[in-house]
Design an enzyme around this catalytic site. Sequence first.
Site, PDB file in Angstrom:
ATOM      1  NE  ARG A 171      -3.203   0.243   3.113  1.00  0.00           N
ATOM      2  CZ  ARG A 171      -4.410   0.680   2.775  1.00  0.00           C
ATOM      3  NH1 ARG A 171      -5.155  -0.053   1.983  1.00  0.00           N
ATOM      4  NH2 ARG A 171      -4.869   1.819   3.218  1.00  0.00           N
ATOM      5  NE  ARG A 175       6.024   8.959  -4.663  1.00  0.00           N
ATOM      6  CZ  ARG A 175       5.194   9.375  -3.701  1.00  0.00           C
ATOM      7  NH1 ARG A 175       5.640  10.161  -2.750  1.00  0.00           N
ATOM      8  NH2 ARG A 175       3.936   9.024  -3.707  1.00  0.00           N
ATOM      9  NE  ARG A 246      -4.357  -5.493  15.760  1.00  0.00           N
ATOM     10  CZ  ARG A 246      -3.982  -5.650  16.998  1.00  0.00           C
ATOM     11  NH1 ARG A 246      -4.462  -6.650  17.719  1.00  0.00           N
ATOM     12  NH2 ARG A 246      -3.123  -4.814  17.554  1.00  0.00           N
ATOM     13  NE  ARG A 277      -2.797   5.832  11.966  1.00  0.00           N
ATOM     14  CZ  ARG A 277      -3.135   5.276  10.835  1.00  0.00           C
ATOM     15  NH1 ARG A 277      -2.550   5.629   9.719  1.00  0.00           N
ATOM     16  NH2 ARG A 277      -4.065   4.356  10.772  1.00  0.00           N
ATOM     17  CD  GLU A 297      -4.794   5.025  14.417  1.00  0.00           C
ATOM     18  OE1 GLU A 297      -5.751   5.400  13.745  1.00  0.00           O
ATOM     19  OE2 GLU A 297      -3.679   4.768  13.912  1.00  0.00           O
ATOM     20  CE1 TYR A 345      -6.175  -0.836   5.497  1.00  0.00           C
ATOM     21  CE2 TYR A 345      -4.309  -2.304   5.276  1.00  0.00           C
ATOM     22  CZ  TYR A 345      -4.830  -1.105   5.667  1.00  0.00           C
ATOM     23  OH  TYR A 345      -4.000  -0.161   6.226  1.00  0.00           O
ATOM     24  CG  ASP A 347      -7.494   2.800   0.333  1.00  0.00           C
ATOM     25  OD1 ASP A 347      -7.336   2.829   1.559  1.00  0.00           O
ATOM     26  OD2 ASP A 347      -6.555   2.651  -0.479  1.00  0.00           O
TER      27      ASP A 347
HETATM   28  N1  UDP Z   1       3.519   1.347   7.430  1.00  0.00           N
HETATM   29  C1  UDP Z   1       4.752   1.280   8.060  1.00  0.00           C
HETATM   30  N2  UDP Z   1       5.247   2.394   8.662  1.00  0.00           N
HETATM   31  C2  UDP Z   1       4.566   3.565   8.688  1.00  0.00           C
HETATM   32  C3  UDP Z   1       3.318   3.638   8.048  1.00  0.00           C
HETATM   33  C4  UDP Z   1       2.808   2.503   7.438  1.00  0.00           C
HETATM   34  O1  UDP Z   1       5.381   0.239   8.056  1.00  0.00           O
HETATM   35  O2  UDP Z   1       5.068   4.553   9.272  1.00  0.00           O
HETATM   36  C5  UDP Z   1       2.991   0.117   6.790  1.00  0.00           C
HETATM   37  C6  UDP Z   1       2.492  -0.886   7.819  1.00  0.00           C
HETATM   38  O3  UDP Z   1       2.797  -2.189   7.367  1.00  0.00           O
HETATM   39  C7  UDP Z   1       1.004  -0.666   7.839  1.00  0.00           C
HETATM   40  C8  UDP Z   1       0.705  -0.289   6.401  1.00  0.00           C
HETATM   41  O4  UDP Z   1       1.878   0.400   5.957  1.00  0.00           O
HETATM   42  O5  UDP Z   1       0.292  -1.809   8.256  1.00  0.00           O
HETATM   43  C9  UDP Z   1      -0.489   0.609   6.228  1.00  0.00           C
HETATM   44  O6  UDP Z   1      -0.371   1.665   7.142  1.00  0.00           O
HETATM   45  P1  UDP Z   1      -1.247   2.990   7.108  1.00  0.00           P
HETATM   46  O7  UDP Z   1      -0.820   3.823   8.241  1.00  0.00           O
HETATM   47  O8  UDP Z   1      -1.154   3.589   5.753  1.00  0.00           O
HETATM   48  O9  UDP Z   1      -2.695   2.364   7.349  1.00  0.00           O
HETATM   49  P2  UDP Z   1      -4.135   3.065   7.305  1.00  0.00           P
HETATM   50  O10 UDP Z   1      -3.903   4.524   7.087  1.00  0.00           O
HETATM   51  O11 UDP Z   1      -4.867   2.366   6.210  1.00  0.00           O
HETATM   52  O12 UDP Z   1      -4.700   2.785   8.644  1.00  0.00           O
END
Ligand code: UDP
Length: 362
Positions: A171, A175, A246, A277, A297, A345, A347
């Site tokens: 996901r 880059r 989860r 986060r 969170e 999962y 979007d």
């Molecule tokens: N991820 C990570 N480090 C980060 C942010 C994301 O390794 O700082 C990876 C991690 O495997 C996670 C996935 O990207 O399960 C999706 O994270 P994201 O925070 O994008 O999830 P969402 O926003 O969908 O809750």
Amino acid sequence: MMYDYLIVGAGLFGSVFAYEMNKRGKKCLVIDKRPHIGGNCYTEQIEGINVHKYGAHIFHTSDKKIWDFINSFAVFNNFVNSPVAIYGNDVYNLPFNMNTFSKMWGIKTPDQAQKIISQQISKTKISAPRNLEEQALLLVGKDIYEKLIKGYTEKQWGRPCSKLPAFIINRLPLRFTYDNNYFNDRFQGVPIGGYTQIFEKLLNGTDVWLDTDYTMLKKDRIAHKIIYTGRIDAFFDYCFGALEFRSVRYENEIYDCSNFQGNAVVNYTSSDVPYTRTIEHKHFEFGTQPKTVISREYFIEQKTDTEPYYPVNDEKNNLLFGNYRELAKTRSDVIFGGRLGEYRYYDMDRVICSALKAAENE
Ligand code: UDP
């Protein structure tokens, strides 16, 4: 029967479906066990700030049709998601890009970054990744994996990266440019004034009963067809066992300052910080209010008294879901949709797309 459709869940799938069918002259009833519409997209005002009550929702899509659709219900701003990650005392840009590599290794050019990553990848000796850990090591090497992926992912999913499906990490863009945009999609933004207005418009003209659980109506045949966006295993009384999800818990705080962390989303990627986060909601709309609202969170295991958020799409659960999907095929009077109904999962743009297709098929 009073309704053409009984729609269980006033989230994105259910509300888009209701809107589309209402437009086609069908009579819908939407029910939700929560006291509000909008599902996890719901926003509410605190101190004049639109708070994303169930976590950060940034709309992004490459599908022009979906972008036009959502823009017909709200004006979107030009917010671009550029989270930062804190590991120990260091702050890194996300997703993994030249800013991240420069901070990590003190280098300047894409060529230098690529050389370091290639060296680290070759040391792993992995050819066909079998899980998230191997996929991540193969993609970015050891340093990034250990500092920015491992701790965050294991907190989010509550299990070792070696036991998680590889697709989750795909996901995230990787880059070799100095570009901190978290998404690769063509269109992105947050609705000015929050998400709830979108649901008010989607559900205009549809009957909505809040604080109403499906089990309360299960026995009465009040509609010809059911659109079910709750968890599919619950619909079938967990006959094959419970699917794992989860859940997330938020601790909200109001601070008497105008800018607490300088960014909408800050990830904490080391395992010694218990939360994943912190979200400073005002930054989604470039707010200038004197106070600020912060959400910490915490990912937790889903229990009977917590909300299911993220399907755990590992092999075991996907197999289990397969049984429910087969059973669902025997119920031509029910359509299952959304993250919980389809155990995906998803979007937001993909959920809308899937609801539009379901309405079209009808
Ligand atoms: N991820 C990570 N480090 C980060 C942010 C994301 O390794 O700082 C990876 C991690 O495997 C996670 C996935 O990207 O399960 C999706 O994270 P994201 O925070 O994008 O999830 P969402 O926003 O969908 O809750």
